[in-house]
Scaffold this active site. Structure first.
Site, PDB file in Angstrom:
ATOM      1  N   ARG A  28       0.813  -1.226   0.000  1.00 57.60           N
ATOM      2  CA  ARG A  28       0.000   0.000   0.000  1.00 57.60           C
ATOM      3  C   ARG A  28       0.849   1.279   0.000  1.00 57.60           C
ATOM      4  O   ARG A  28       0.424   2.299   0.516  1.00 57.60           O
ATOM      5  CB  ARG A  28      -0.982   0.023   1.172  1.00 57.60           C
ATOM      6  CG  ARG A  28      -2.091  -1.016   1.060  1.00 57.60           C
ATOM      7  CD  ARG A  28      -3.100  -0.609  -0.009  1.00 57.60           C
ATOM      8  NE  ARG A  28      -4.092  -1.646  -0.242  1.00 57.60           N
ATOM      9  CZ  ARG A  28      -5.288  -1.680   0.350  1.00 57.60           C
ATOM     10  NH1 ARG A  28      -5.643  -0.737   1.176  1.00 57.60           N
ATOM     11  NH2 ARG A  28      -6.124  -2.650   0.071  1.00 57.60           N
ATOM     12  N   ARG A  32      -3.389   6.163  -0.321  1.00 56.99           N
ATOM     13  CA  ARG A  32      -3.918   7.305   0.416  1.00 56.99           C
ATOM     14  C   ARG A  32      -2.963   8.041   1.331  1.00 56.99           C
ATOM     15  O   ARG A  32      -3.276   9.150   1.758  1.00 56.99           O
ATOM     16  CB  ARG A  32      -5.139   6.870   1.224  1.00 56.99           C
ATOM     17  CG  ARG A  32      -6.329   6.661   0.330  1.00 56.99           C
ATOM     18  CD  ARG A  32      -7.487   6.184   1.141  1.00 56.99           C
ATOM     19  NE  ARG A  32      -7.122   4.950   1.811  1.00 56.99           N
ATOM     20  CZ  ARG A  32      -7.901   4.314   2.664  1.00 56.99           C
ATOM     21  NH1 ARG A  32      -9.063   4.803   2.968  1.00 56.99           N
ATOM     22  NH2 ARG A  32      -7.511   3.182   3.212  1.00 56.99           N
ATOM     23  N   ARG A  41      -6.542  11.315  -7.726  1.00 59.88           N
ATOM     24  CA  ARG A  41      -7.739  10.476  -7.667  1.00 59.88           C
ATOM     25  C   ARG A  41      -9.051  11.268  -7.611  1.00 59.88           C
ATOM     26  O   ARG A  41     -10.125  10.687  -7.751  1.00 59.88           O
ATOM     27  CB  ARG A  41      -7.666   9.547  -6.452  1.00 59.88           C
ATOM     28  CG  ARG A  41      -6.900   8.241  -6.651  1.00 59.88           C
ATOM     29  CD  ARG A  41      -7.651   7.271  -7.561  1.00 59.88           C
ATOM     30  NE  ARG A  41      -9.078   7.224  -7.252  1.00 59.88           N
ATOM     31  CZ  ARG A  41      -9.621   6.615  -6.211  1.00 59.88           C
ATOM     32  NH1 ARG A  41      -8.873   5.943  -5.401  1.00 59.88           N
ATOM     33  NH2 ARG A  41     -10.907   6.660  -5.993  1.00 59.88           N
ATOM     34  N   ASP A  77      -6.161  -3.510  -8.000  1.00 61.96           N
ATOM     35  CA  ASP A  77      -6.838  -4.075  -6.833  1.00 61.96           C
ATOM     36  C   ASP A  77      -7.105  -5.552  -7.079  1.00 61.96           C
ATOM     37  O   ASP A  77      -7.206  -5.991  -8.233  1.00 61.96           O
ATOM     38  CB  ASP A  77      -8.146  -3.342  -6.524  1.00 61.96           C
ATOM     39  CG  ASP A  77      -8.610  -3.653  -5.099  1.00 61.96           C
ATOM     40  OD1 ASP A  77      -8.127  -2.991  -4.159  1.00 61.96           O
ATOM     41  OD2 ASP A  77      -9.397  -4.597  -4.916  1.00 61.96           O
ATOM     42  N   TYR A 156     -14.667 -11.890   0.250  1.00 66.96           N
ATOM     43  CA  TYR A 156     -15.497 -10.749  -0.180  1.00 66.96           C
ATOM     44  C   TYR A 156     -16.713 -11.202  -0.990  1.00 66.96           C
ATOM     45  O   TYR A 156     -17.825 -10.707  -0.804  1.00 66.96           O
ATOM     46  CB  TYR A 156     -14.672  -9.773  -1.028  1.00 66.96           C
ATOM     47  CG  TYR A 156     -13.667  -8.981  -0.214  1.00 66.96           C
ATOM     48  CD1 TYR A 156     -14.068  -7.937   0.602  1.00 66.96           C
ATOM     49  CD2 TYR A 156     -12.310  -9.282  -0.262  1.00 66.96           C
ATOM     50  CE1 TYR A 156     -13.155  -7.214   1.344  1.00 66.96           C
ATOM     51  CE2 TYR A 156     -11.382  -8.574   0.473  1.00 66.96           C
ATOM     52  CZ  TYR A 156     -11.813  -7.531   1.279  1.00 66.96           C
ATOM     53  OH  TYR A 156     -10.911  -6.822   2.023  1.00 66.96           O
TER      54      TYR A 156
HETATM   55  O1  CP3 Z   1       0.075   0.346  -3.029  1.00 67.38           O
HETATM   56  C1  CP3 Z   1      -0.253  -0.836  -3.267  1.00 67.38           C
HETATM   57  O2  CP3 Z   1      -0.065  -1.758  -2.454  1.00 67.38           O
HETATM   58  C2  CP3 Z   1      -0.773  -1.185  -4.642  1.00 67.38           C
HETATM   59  C3  CP3 Z   1      -2.142  -1.204  -4.834  1.00 67.38           C
HETATM   60  C4  CP3 Z   1      -3.088  -2.109  -4.067  1.00 67.38           C
HETATM   61  C5  CP3 Z   1      -4.388  -1.679  -3.746  1.00 67.38           C
HETATM   62  N1  CP3 Z   1      -5.085  -2.732  -3.246  1.00 67.38           N
HETATM   63  C6  CP3 Z   1      -4.884  -0.322  -3.981  1.00 67.38           C
HETATM   64  C7  CP3 Z   1      -6.037   0.161  -3.207  1.00 67.38           C
HETATM   65  C8  CP3 Z   1      -2.992  -3.449  -3.674  1.00 67.38           C
HETATM   66  C9  CP3 Z   1      -1.793  -4.362  -3.748  1.00 67.38           C
HETATM   67  C10 CP3 Z   1      -4.270  -3.832  -3.173  1.00 67.38           C
HETATM   68  C11 CP3 Z   1      -4.600  -5.197  -2.729  1.00 67.38           C
HETATM   69  C12 CP3 Z   1      -5.829  -5.402  -1.950  1.00 67.38           C
HETATM   70  N2  CP3 Z   1      -7.069  -4.895  -2.177  1.00 67.38           N
HETATM   71  C13 CP3 Z   1      -5.912  -6.281  -0.860  1.00 67.38           C
HETATM   72  C14 CP3 Z   1      -4.785  -7.098  -0.323  1.00 67.38           C
HETATM   73  C15 CP3 Z   1      -3.829  -6.231   0.414  1.00 67.38           C
HETATM   74  C16 CP3 Z   1      -4.181  -5.939   1.831  1.00 67.38           C
HETATM   75  O3  CP3 Z   1      -4.181  -4.754   2.191  1.00 67.38           O
HETATM   76  O4  CP3 Z   1      -4.390  -6.889   2.586  1.00 67.38           O
HETATM   77  C17 CP3 Z   1      -7.236  -6.251  -0.381  1.00 67.38           C
HETATM   78  C18 CP3 Z   1      -7.774  -7.027   0.794  1.00 67.38           C
HETATM   79  C19 CP3 Z   1      -7.960  -5.381  -1.244  1.00 67.38           C
HETATM   80  C20 CP3 Z   1      -9.409  -5.027  -1.170  1.00 67.38           C
HETATM   81  C21 CP3 Z   1      -9.551  -3.594  -0.855  1.00 67.38           C
HETATM   82  N3  CP3 Z   1      -9.440  -2.580  -1.793  1.00 67.38           N
HETATM   83  C22 CP3 Z   1      -9.701  -2.989   0.418  1.00 67.38           C
HETATM   84  C23 CP3 Z   1      -9.868  -3.727   1.730  1.00 67.38           C
HETATM   85  C24 CP3 Z   1      -9.668  -1.605   0.218  1.00 67.38           C
HETATM   86  C25 CP3 Z   1      -9.660  -0.511   1.273  1.00 67.38           C
HETATM   87  C26 CP3 Z   1     -10.922   0.215   1.432  1.00 67.38           C
HETATM   88  C27 CP3 Z   1     -10.641   1.548   2.113  1.00 67.38           C
HETATM   89  O5  CP3 Z   1     -10.796   2.559   1.435  1.00 67.38           O
HETATM   90  O6  CP3 Z   1     -10.257   1.528   3.286  1.00 67.38           O
HETATM   91  C28 CP3 Z   1      -9.513  -1.366  -1.151  1.00 67.38           C
HETATM   92  C29 CP3 Z   1      -9.408  -0.062  -1.812  1.00 67.38           C
HETATM   93  C30 CP3 Z   1      -8.038   0.303  -2.253  1.00 67.38           C
HETATM   94  N4  CP3 Z   1      -7.184  -0.522  -2.916  1.00 67.38           N
HETATM   95  C31 CP3 Z   1      -7.437   1.577  -2.109  1.00 67.38           C
HETATM   96  C32 CP3 Z   1      -6.178   1.495  -2.720  1.00 67.38           C
HETATM   97  C33 CP3 Z   1      -5.171   2.597  -2.893  1.00 67.38           C
HETATM   98  C34 CP3 Z   1      -8.082   2.801  -1.447  1.00 67.38           C
HETATM   99  C35 CP3 Z   1      -9.024   3.383  -2.435  1.00 67.38           C
HETATM  100  C36 CP3 Z   1      -9.064   4.861  -2.385  1.00 67.38           C
HETATM  101  O7  CP3 Z   1      -8.007   5.521  -2.426  1.00 67.38           O
HETATM  102  O8  CP3 Z   1     -10.196   5.382  -2.371  1.00 67.38           O
END
Ligand code: CP3
Length: 346
Positions: A28, A32, A41, A77, A156
């Site tokens: 991550r 954010r 974004r 994602d 999910y």
């Molecule tokens: O920076 C990185 O690691 C690369 C991008 C990345 C994202 N998601 C971007 C993202 C990666 C590798 C993921 C994987 C992902 N997505 C996982 C496995 C990693 C982990 O953290 O365990 C999971 C479980 C997801 C599903 C998911 N997508 C979740 C739980 C969320 C968070 C929701 C929130 O806003 O709290 C997302 C959204 C997400 N994926 C964001 C990002 C940058 C936030 C979206 C935003 O900026 O609005």
């Protein structure tokens, strides 16, 4: 020097050849915690951003430029391949993936798995384009591709959205094992197609995220999960990192029978203890406690030094947090961790 002549510290560590300075990147890191990310974004939904190649490439590059990390992690994602397969899914800000129709019954599973996973490969051109653009800009810094593991995706899908204990997915594997194996087998093919698109376009390593595997009993992980996760990443032409949170009780199984070059460890298990469990033929990744990223620098510095010291017990060590960067993290702290890790080997 051409890209082929240079073997990055990340790939060397994955191959078990311990570089003088441990490579470091952050799960991550793209996202954010960066003001430049939040700015880019504005007005674009998460999954639309993932499918806009120049945007996905730029977001991937931002933390590499800012922190000097040793790898990029592709901005995308785990649910993107499901969207590419035609599944109705959105990511709700602050919440996570939400599905229009949860997959709960044998009929739901039969309908979903009737979709040919080859659809994902066919629809993945924006992913290939984003990876190509990113790799061209990164030069010698490697790019890590990724996919969700079948269990974390199912957690999910079966629930229909985020949940704490993933009760419905865990119930399905015991109550209707045929449907479970059908669903998990299909998800493995979908994630494999997503990885394939990223590999075609030039990622140098991949990470399989089984973030929620820690909710499983070891016996359930072995019987219902490991065969499908292994199928998702077996015989790939690049090294594989296998990551989960809370996987201490079955850490040796996270090697997926040797298919994984590296195993990710969360903050609960010291790396020297993890190394004793997984053995001398696998690299460890981790495991700075994300909670300490907000602590006063001397506290965090002592913790990072301890992680580095314990990491020497593994055949090689890739420094990372034990899970993702918390959204409220001060980005300057991440840069400082990178500087500390890079100074450690000199
Ligand atoms: O920076 C990185 O690691 C690369 C991008 C990345 C994202 N998601 C971007 C993202 C990666 C590798 C993921 C994987 C992902 N997505 C996982 C496995 C990693 C982990 O953290 O365990 C999971 C479980 C997801 C599903 C998911 N997508 C979740 C739980 C969320 C968070 C929701 C929130 O806003 O709290 C997302 C959204 C997400 N994926 C964001 C990002 C940058 C936030 C979206 C935003 O900026 O609005």
């Amino acid at each position: 020097m051409g890209a082929m002549a240079h073997t990055s510290a990340l790939v060397r560590a994955l191959n078990g050849d311990r570089p003088e300075v441990a490579p470091v990147w952050f799960m991550r890191q793209a996202g954010r915690s960066l003001p430049e990310y939040r700015e880019l974004r504005v007005g674009t939904r998460m999954l639309d951003a993932c499918l806009t190649p120049d945007l996905a490439a730029e977001i991937t590059l931002q933390p590499v430029r800012r922190h000097g990390v040793d790898a990029g992690i592709f901005f995308s994602d785990i649910v993107v391949p499901l969207r590419l397969a035609g599944v109705e899914v959105e990511i709700e800000p602050g919440r996570g993936p939400v599905f229009a129709a949860p997959i709960r019954t044998a009929d739901d599973v039969a309908r979903l798995t009737a979709i040919d996973p080859a659809e994902v490969a066919a629809a993945a051109e924006p992913i290939r384009e984003a990876v190509r653009l990113t790799v061209a800009e990164l030069g010698e810094t490697p790019l890590i591709g990724f996919a969700g593991a079948p269990f974390t995706l199912a957690a999910y899908l079966v629930e229909g959205g985020p949940s704490k204990e993933h009760l419905r997915a865990r119930a399905m594997m015991h109550a209707d094992p045929d449907s479970w194996h059908r669903l998990a087998g299909w998800l493995a093919q979908v994630s494999r197609a997503f990885l394939g698109a990223q590999i075609d376009a030039g990622v140098q390593a991949v990470q399989l995220f089984d973030s929620w595997a820690g909710s499983l009993a070891p016996a359930a992980f072995r019987a219902f999960i490991a065969p499908h996760s292994t199928a998702a990443v077996t015989d790939l032409p690049v090294p594989v990192i296998h990551f989960g949170v809370g996987t201490g009780p079955f850490l040796a199984d996270m090697r997926l029978g040797g298919v994984a070059s590296a195993v990710g460890v969360d903050w609960r298990l010291p790396l020297d203890e993890a190394a004793a469990i997984v053995g001398p033929d696998v690299t460890l990744q981790g495991n700075i406690d994300p909670a300490l990223v907000g602590a006063p620098w001397p506290v965090l510095e002592a913790h990072v030094r301890d992680v580095l010291r314990r990491g020497r017990a593994a055949r090689a060590h890739i420094v990372n947090l034990g899970h993702g960067v918390p959204p409220e993290t001060d980005p300057a702290v991440l840069t400082r961790i990178v500087e500390l890790v890079h100074a450690d080997g000199e």
